[in-house]
Every structure is written in structure tokens, then in C-alpha cells.
Write a protein that holds these residues in place. Structure first.
Motif, PDB file in Angstrom:
ATOM      1  N   ALA A 137      -2.867  -0.373  -2.105  1.00 19.06           N
ATOM      2  CA  ALA A 137      -2.652  -1.598  -1.676  1.00 19.06           C
ATOM      3  C   ALA A 137      -4.031  -1.928  -0.884  1.00 19.06           C
ATOM      4  CB  ALA A 137      -1.751  -1.645  -0.561  1.00 19.06           C
ATOM      5  N   LYS A 192      -6.773  -2.933  -3.415  1.00 20.79           N
ATOM      6  CA  LYS A 192      -6.419  -4.188  -3.926  1.00 20.79           C
ATOM      7  C   LYS A 192      -6.589  -5.317  -3.023  1.00 20.79           C
ATOM      8  CE  LYS A 192      -3.412  -3.581  -7.602  1.00 20.79           C
ATOM      9  NZ  LYS A 192      -2.037  -3.942  -8.445  1.00 20.79           N
ATOM     10  N   ASN A 193      -6.183  -5.080  -1.833  1.00 24.86           N
ATOM     11  CA  ASN A 193      -6.501  -6.054  -0.780  1.00 24.86           C
ATOM     12  C   ASN A 193      -7.754  -6.233  -0.117  1.00 24.86           C
ATOM     13  OD1 ASN A 193      -3.767  -6.905  -0.945  1.00 24.86           O
ATOM     14  ND2 ASN A 193      -2.976  -5.191   0.387  1.00 24.86           N
ATOM     15  N   PHE A 194      -8.538  -5.253  -0.006  1.00 26.23           N
ATOM     16  CA  PHE A 194      -9.958  -5.107   0.669  1.00 26.23           C
ATOM     17  C   PHE A 194     -10.882  -4.916  -0.270  1.00 26.23           C
ATOM     18  CE2 PHE A 194      -6.554  -4.394   3.806  1.00 26.23           C
ATOM     19  CZ  PHE A 194      -6.894  -5.453   4.874  1.00 26.23           C
ATOM     20  N   THR A 201     -11.181  -4.813  -3.994  1.00 25.47           N
ATOM     21  CA  THR A 201     -11.349  -5.431  -4.989  1.00 25.47           C
ATOM     22  C   THR A 201     -11.901  -6.872  -4.632  1.00 25.47           C
ATOM     23  OG1 THR A 201      -9.443  -4.389  -5.989  1.00 25.47           O
ATOM     24  CG2 THR A 201      -9.996  -6.484  -6.955  1.00 25.47           C
ATOM     25  N   PRO A 202     -11.503  -7.731  -3.609  1.00 27.55           N
ATOM     26  CA  PRO A 202     -12.048  -9.097  -3.281  1.00 27.55           C
ATOM     27  C   PRO A 202     -13.455  -8.947  -3.211  1.00 27.55           C
ATOM     28  CG  PRO A 202     -10.039  -8.720  -2.136  1.00 27.55           C
ATOM     29  CD  PRO A 202     -10.353  -7.378  -2.642  1.00 27.55           C
TER      30      PRO A 202
END
Length: 166
Positions: free
Chosen positions: A137, A140-142, A144-145
Motif C-alpha cells: 500500500a 502504491k500510494n506514495f 508510484t505517484p
């Protein structure tokens, strides 16, 4: 081969960004301290790179655009926004490049150029964190952006053999 240090966001994020670049041969993730008043350790990376393949100016631009280089938030002690230099030439170049990039941002850049003092490598289980754990998580949340920003803005620097994104 040259080296430079970067800090600004979590070292997992910063590590993944610089690992994804052509011309970067190694990224060491952990904590850096600097000379002078900011001598406490802060999350950061040391980037070993080939200047003929990726100039320091591009690395600095990538660093500024992939973390909150204008935000003086409450976690800045842990996530110091900095370029850690290893000599006076690097310091001068970094200061000039930050000035050159100021118009890219709506607010003043708070990233400081600091002289490298010491480094502590993270433990093995946290090294190469994103590329070992892209489905977690946090990644994906921090992470990947931030990698999407890298891909959108600096695609010509990305090592697509290494790079992963959704």
C-alpha cells in the motif's frame, strides 16, 4: 563516476526515483548528516551516477519535481529538503540550478544545498524497497505517484528496463 546526496521525502520514494534513471549506477538509501547547524541525520540517498549520461543539473531538477520542495511542513526534520554535496563545485552548481528552476514552482523552493558529513545505510530488508514491494500500500500510494511524475516529466531519463509503474 560522481556522487551526490538527496533528501526531501521518504528515502524509499527517493531511492525508487533515482534507481529508475539511466546513468545512475547505484543508490544507497539511509540517513545523511551535513556539516554545520543541520548536522542531525535525515532520511536521504546517495546517488552514484555517470555525468556523461545524466548531468547533475537533471538529477537536481528531478529531485525538486518529485518531492515537496516548496513545503516547509512539520516533518522537515525527518525529511530535510536538501542536496548534499561533496565539494565546492557541486555546491555552486546545485545552488545555481535551484535558482534556475525557481520559475517552475508557484512558491519559493526551500531545498538547501548542504555539505555532506556522514551517512548511515538502512538495513538490508528496507533497501531497494519499492522494487521489492511494488504492490504494498505504501508503494502504491506514495512511491508510484512520484514515479508517474518522473515518467510524465522526465521520460527521456528513465531506464525502462528497470522502471515499473501501474
Amino acid at each position: 563516476m560522481d556522487k551526490i546526496g538527496f533528501g526531501g521525502s521518504c528515502h524509499w520514494c527517493t531511492e525508487a526515483i533515482f534507481q529508475s534513471l539511466n546513468g545512475v549506477t547505484e543508490v544507497m538509501q539511509g540517513w545523511i548528516s551535513s556539516e554545520g547547524k543541520d548536522s542531525t541525520f535525515s532520511e536521504a540517498v546517495i546517488v552514484l551516477f555517470e555525468p556523461s549520461r545524466i548531468p547533475l543539473e537533471i538529477l537536481i531538477a528531478i529531485h525538486l519535481h518529485t518531492h515537496s520542495c516548496t513545503s516547509n511542513h512539520s516533518m522537515r526534520q525527518k525529511y530535510r529538503s536538501a542536496v548534499y554535496t561533496f565539494d565546492k563545485n557541486q555546491s555552486h552548481l546545485a545552488e545555481n540550478e535551484i535558482l534556475n528552476l525557481k520559475d517552475d514552482f508557484d512558491k519559493p523552493i526551500i531545498t538547501r544545498v548542504l555539505s555532506f558529513k556522514d551517512f548511515k545505510l538502512n538495513t538490508e530488508n528496507y533497501l531497494n524497497y519499492y522494487y521489492k514491494n511494488p504492490e504494498k500500500a505504501f508503494c502504491k500510494n506514495f512511491v508510484t505517484p512520484k514515479l508517474r511524475i518522473l515518467l510524465d516529466r522526465f521520460a527521456d531519463t528513465v531506464n525502462f528496463k528497470k522502471f515499473r509503474h501501474d
